[in-house]
Design a protein around this motif. Structure first.
Motif, PDB file in Angstrom:
ATOM      1  N   ASP A  81      30.920 -25.269 -95.428  1.00 39.23           N
ATOM      2  CA  ASP A  81      32.282 -25.467 -94.955  1.00 39.23           C
ATOM      3  C   ASP A  81      32.415 -25.002 -93.508  1.00 39.23           C
ATOM      4  OD1 ASP A  81      35.148 -25.920 -95.262  1.00 39.23           O
ATOM      5  OD2 ASP A  81      35.295 -23.740 -95.166  1.00 39.23           O
ATOM      6  N   GLN A  82      31.829 -23.826 -93.201  1.00 39.87           N
ATOM      7  CA  GLN A  82      31.891 -23.289 -91.839  1.00 39.87           C
ATOM      8  C   GLN A  82      31.196 -24.232 -90.861  1.00 39.87           C
ATOM      9  OE1 GLN A  82      34.228 -20.794 -92.132  1.00 39.87           O
ATOM     10  NE2 GLN A  82      32.995 -19.320 -91.046  1.00 39.87           N
ATOM     11  N   LEU A  83      30.019 -24.747 -91.263  1.00 40.15           N
ATOM     12  CA  LEU A  83      29.283 -25.659 -90.382  1.00 40.15           C
ATOM     13  C   LEU A  83      30.044 -26.958 -90.193  1.00 40.15           C
ATOM     14  CD1 LEU A  83      25.552 -25.223 -91.398  1.00 40.15           C
ATOM     15  CD2 LEU A  83      26.608 -24.646 -89.215  1.00 40.15           C
ATOM     16  N   GLY A  84      30.727 -27.401 -91.267  1.00 38.11           N
ATOM     17  CA  GLY A  84      31.506 -28.631 -91.192  1.00 38.11           C
ATOM     18  C   GLY A  84      32.676 -28.499 -90.241  1.00 38.11           C
ATOM     19  N   ARG A  85      33.242 -27.287 -90.168  1.00 39.49           N
ATOM     20  CA  ARG A  85      34.400 -27.077 -89.295  1.00 39.49           C
ATOM     21  C   ARG A  85      33.984 -26.857 -87.846  1.00 39.49           C
ATOM     22  NH1 ARG A  85      38.154 -22.958 -89.880  1.00 39.49           N
ATOM     23  NH2 ARG A  85      36.778 -21.569 -91.019  1.00 39.49           N
ATOM     24  N   HIS A  86      32.696 -26.480 -87.659  1.00 40.71           N
ATOM     25  CA  HIS A  86      32.229 -26.189 -86.307  1.00 40.71           C
ATOM     26  C   HIS A  86      32.111 -27.481 -85.518  1.00 40.71           C
ATOM     27  CE1 HIS A  86      30.402 -24.038 -83.114  1.00 40.71           C
ATOM     28  NE2 HIS A  86      29.289 -24.738 -83.161  1.00 40.71           N
ATOM     29  N   VAL A  87      32.671 -27.525 -84.317  1.00 38.49           N
ATOM     30  CA  VAL A  87      32.682 -28.777 -83.568  1.00 38.49           C
ATOM     31  C   VAL A  87      31.340 -29.093 -82.936  1.00 38.49           C
ATOM     32  CG1 VAL A  87      35.131 -28.803 -83.116  1.00 38.49           C
ATOM     33  CG2 VAL A  87      33.613 -27.590 -81.546  1.00 38.49           C
ATOM     34  N   ALA A 112      20.809 -22.532 -81.937  1.00 41.08           N
ATOM     35  CA  ALA A 112      21.010 -21.088 -82.113  1.00 41.08           C
ATOM     36  C   ALA A 112      22.407 -20.819 -82.662  1.00 41.08           C
ATOM     37  CB  ALA A 112      20.809 -20.372 -80.780  1.00 41.08           C
ATOM     38  N   GLU A 113      23.393 -21.575 -82.133  1.00 40.50           N
ATOM     39  CA  GLU A 113      24.765 -21.359 -82.560  1.00 40.50           C
ATOM     40  C   GLU A 113      24.947 -21.752 -84.030  1.00 40.50           C
ATOM     41  OE1 GLU A 113      28.009 -21.893 -79.531  1.00 40.50           O
ATOM     42  OE2 GLU A 113      28.437 -23.557 -80.867  1.00 40.50           O
ATOM     43  N   ARG A 114      24.387 -22.916 -84.391  1.00 37.01           N
ATOM     44  CA  ARG A 114      24.497 -23.359 -85.785  1.00 37.01           C
ATOM     45  C   ARG A 114      23.797 -22.366 -86.717  1.00 37.01           C
ATOM     46  NH1 ARG A 114      26.345 -28.465 -86.833  1.00 37.01           N
ATOM     47  NH2 ARG A 114      25.243 -28.546 -88.799  1.00 37.01           N
ATOM     48  N   HIS A 115      22.649 -21.833 -86.250  1.00 31.68           N
ATOM     49  CA  HIS A 115      21.932 -20.852 -87.062  1.00 31.68           C
ATOM     50  C   HIS A 115      22.787 -19.599 -87.256  1.00 31.68           C
ATOM     51  CE1 HIS A 115      18.613 -18.765 -88.888  1.00 31.68           C
ATOM     52  NE2 HIS A 115      18.745 -17.771 -88.029  1.00 31.68           N
ATOM     53  N   ALA A 116      23.426 -19.149 -86.169  1.00 39.50           N
ATOM     54  CA  ALA A 116      24.260 -17.944 -86.246  1.00 39.50           C
ATOM     55  C   ALA A 116      25.408 -18.147 -87.236  1.00 39.50           C
ATOM     56  CB  ALA A 116      24.805 -17.587 -84.861  1.00 39.50           C
ATOM     57  N   ILE A 117      25.971 -19.372 -87.260  1.00 36.99           N
ATOM     58  CA  ILE A 117      27.061 -19.660 -88.201  1.00 36.99           C
ATOM     59  C   ILE A 117      26.504 -19.706 -89.624  1.00 36.99           C
ATOM     60  CG2 ILE A 117      28.725 -21.411 -88.930  1.00 36.99           C
ATOM     61  CD1 ILE A 117      28.799 -22.147 -85.854  1.00 36.99           C
ATOM     62  N   ILE A 119      23.953 -18.172 -90.922  1.00 32.57           N
ATOM     63  CA  ILE A 119      23.643 -16.875 -91.526  1.00 32.57           C
ATOM     64  C   ILE A 119      24.842 -15.928 -91.458  1.00 32.57           C
ATOM     65  CG2 ILE A 119      21.144 -17.060 -91.126  1.00 32.57           C
ATOM     66  CD1 ILE A 119      21.474 -15.102 -88.804  1.00 32.57           C
ATOM     67  N   GLY A 120      25.981 -16.450 -91.022  1.00 32.81           N
ATOM     68  CA  GLY A 120      27.214 -15.678 -91.081  1.00 32.81           C
ATOM     69  C   GLY A 120      27.431 -14.697 -89.951  1.00 32.81           C
ATOM     70  N   GLN A 121      26.677 -14.870 -88.848  1.00 39.68           N
ATOM     71  CA  GLN A 121      26.853 -13.931 -87.736  1.00 39.68           C
ATOM     72  C   GLN A 121      27.903 -14.402 -86.748  1.00 39.68           C
ATOM     73  OE1 GLN A 121      23.008 -13.316 -86.065  1.00 39.68           O
ATOM     74  NE2 GLN A 121      22.439 -11.774 -87.570  1.00 39.68           N
ATOM     75  N   GLN A 122      28.359 -15.633 -86.915  1.00 44.81           N
ATOM     76  CA  GLN A 122      29.329 -16.154 -85.968  1.00 44.81           C
ATOM     77  C   GLN A 122      30.323 -17.039 -86.695  1.00 44.81           C
ATOM     78  OE1 GLN A 122      27.543 -18.127 -82.532  1.00 44.81           O
ATOM     79  NE2 GLN A 122      29.453 -19.206 -82.180  1.00 44.81           N
ATOM     80  N   ALA A 123      31.597 -16.950 -86.317  1.00 41.79           N
ATOM     81  CA  ALA A 123      32.608 -17.819 -86.910  1.00 41.79           C
ATOM     82  C   ALA A 123      32.564 -19.163 -86.193  1.00 41.79           C
ATOM     83  CB  ALA A 123      33.988 -17.193 -86.772  1.00 41.79           C
ATOM     84  N   PRO A 124      32.923 -20.261 -86.886  1.00 41.84           N
ATOM     85  CA  PRO A 124      32.861 -21.569 -86.227  1.00 41.84           C
ATOM     86  C   PRO A 124      33.894 -21.695 -85.117  1.00 41.84           C
ATOM     87  CG  PRO A 124      33.887 -21.746 -88.379  1.00 41.84           C
ATOM     88  CD  PRO A 124      33.377 -20.345 -88.259  1.00 41.84           C
TER      89      PRO A 124
END
Ligand SMILES: [Zn+2]
Length: 238
Positions: A81-87, A112-117, A119-124
């Motif tokens: 869901d987080q990856l889906g919301r990430h633009v 790197a950004e998608r990976h961070a999202i 593994i939960g280290q970054q919000a989308p």
């Protein structure tokens, strides 16, 4: 989760559901090993995620004893869901070190950004869209002019490979001046085409024109003036 975090989670769920208590220390150690293995790719906490809360909600709702999959499955759903919301496009302010024409750099940063999202280290990142009023109409007009010959989601995926177009769409959405709406008086690049720089081949001394990543300053000034004039005209007619 680290084995230590899994142990804490297990202690918590045993407190909530005493049926999970194991008197045999060997069995308890086996269970810890099994949970730690199955939850090694699930974070304890992440933006919008708390493994302990998920476990608690399961115990509160379900008559069945909690399994590691009752925590890992919701995590994978949350992650998708987080990856889906990430633009999947970049705000230059967030990546000041990136050259817009450095496709490889963009690709690496996006991964790197998608990976961070993941593994939960970054919000989308989601775009704050302009949704109403004359500004919204202007944004729609400019996006329509750029043409949407592919679905927005595909365009977002491709954005890293087409930095010029991605930048123009970003400017349109932000209702900011777009230098490419005017011709460049410095390098004579026509409307819609990037500014060009001269590159001389040292071997045969032939001159070649290369697209520049950044428009010439005079073009930015001209586009800003045109943008303001259009804005003023809209306000006068409104
Ligand atoms: Zn130019």
């Amino acid at each position: 989760m680290t084995p230590r975090e899994v142990a804490a989670l297990l202690a918590y769920v045993v407190r909530l559901d005493p049926r999970l208590t194991l008197d045999d220390p060997a069995a308890a150690a086996d269970r810890l090993t099994q949970w730690a293995d199955l939850l090694s790719d699930v974070p304890a906490t992440a933006p919008g995620w708390d493994a302990a809360r998920v476990a608690r909600d399961h115990i509160a709702r379900s008559p069945y004893r909690i399994q590691p999959s009752d925590v890992s499955r919701p995590w994978h759903t949350h992650k998708a869901d987080q990856l889906g919301r990430h633009v999947g496009t970049f705000e230059p302010t967030a990546h000041p070190h990136l050259d817009p024409d450095d496709v490889e750099g963009y690709r690496r940063a996006l991964a790197a950004e998608r990976h961070a999202i993941a593994i939960g280290q970054q919000a989308p990142t989601t775009h704050r869209a302009i949704t109403a009023g004359p500004a919204a109409a202007e944004v729609e007009r400019r996006l329509a002019q750029l043409g949407t010959y592919m679905p927005r989601t595909v365009a977002q995926t491709l954005a890293t490979y087409r930095p010029h177009r991605a930048e123009r769409e970003r400017l349109a959405r932000a209702d900011a001046p777009d230098p490419l709406t005017v011709a460049c008086t410095w390098c004579a690049a026509p409307e819609g085409e990037p500014c060009r720089g001269r590159a001389v081949n040292p071997r045969n001394e032939q001159t070649r024109h290369r697209p520049r990543s950044k428009p010439h300053p005079c073009r930015i000034e001209d586009a800003t003036a045109a943008h303001l004039a259009r804005r003023n005209a809209q306000e006068t007619s409104a």
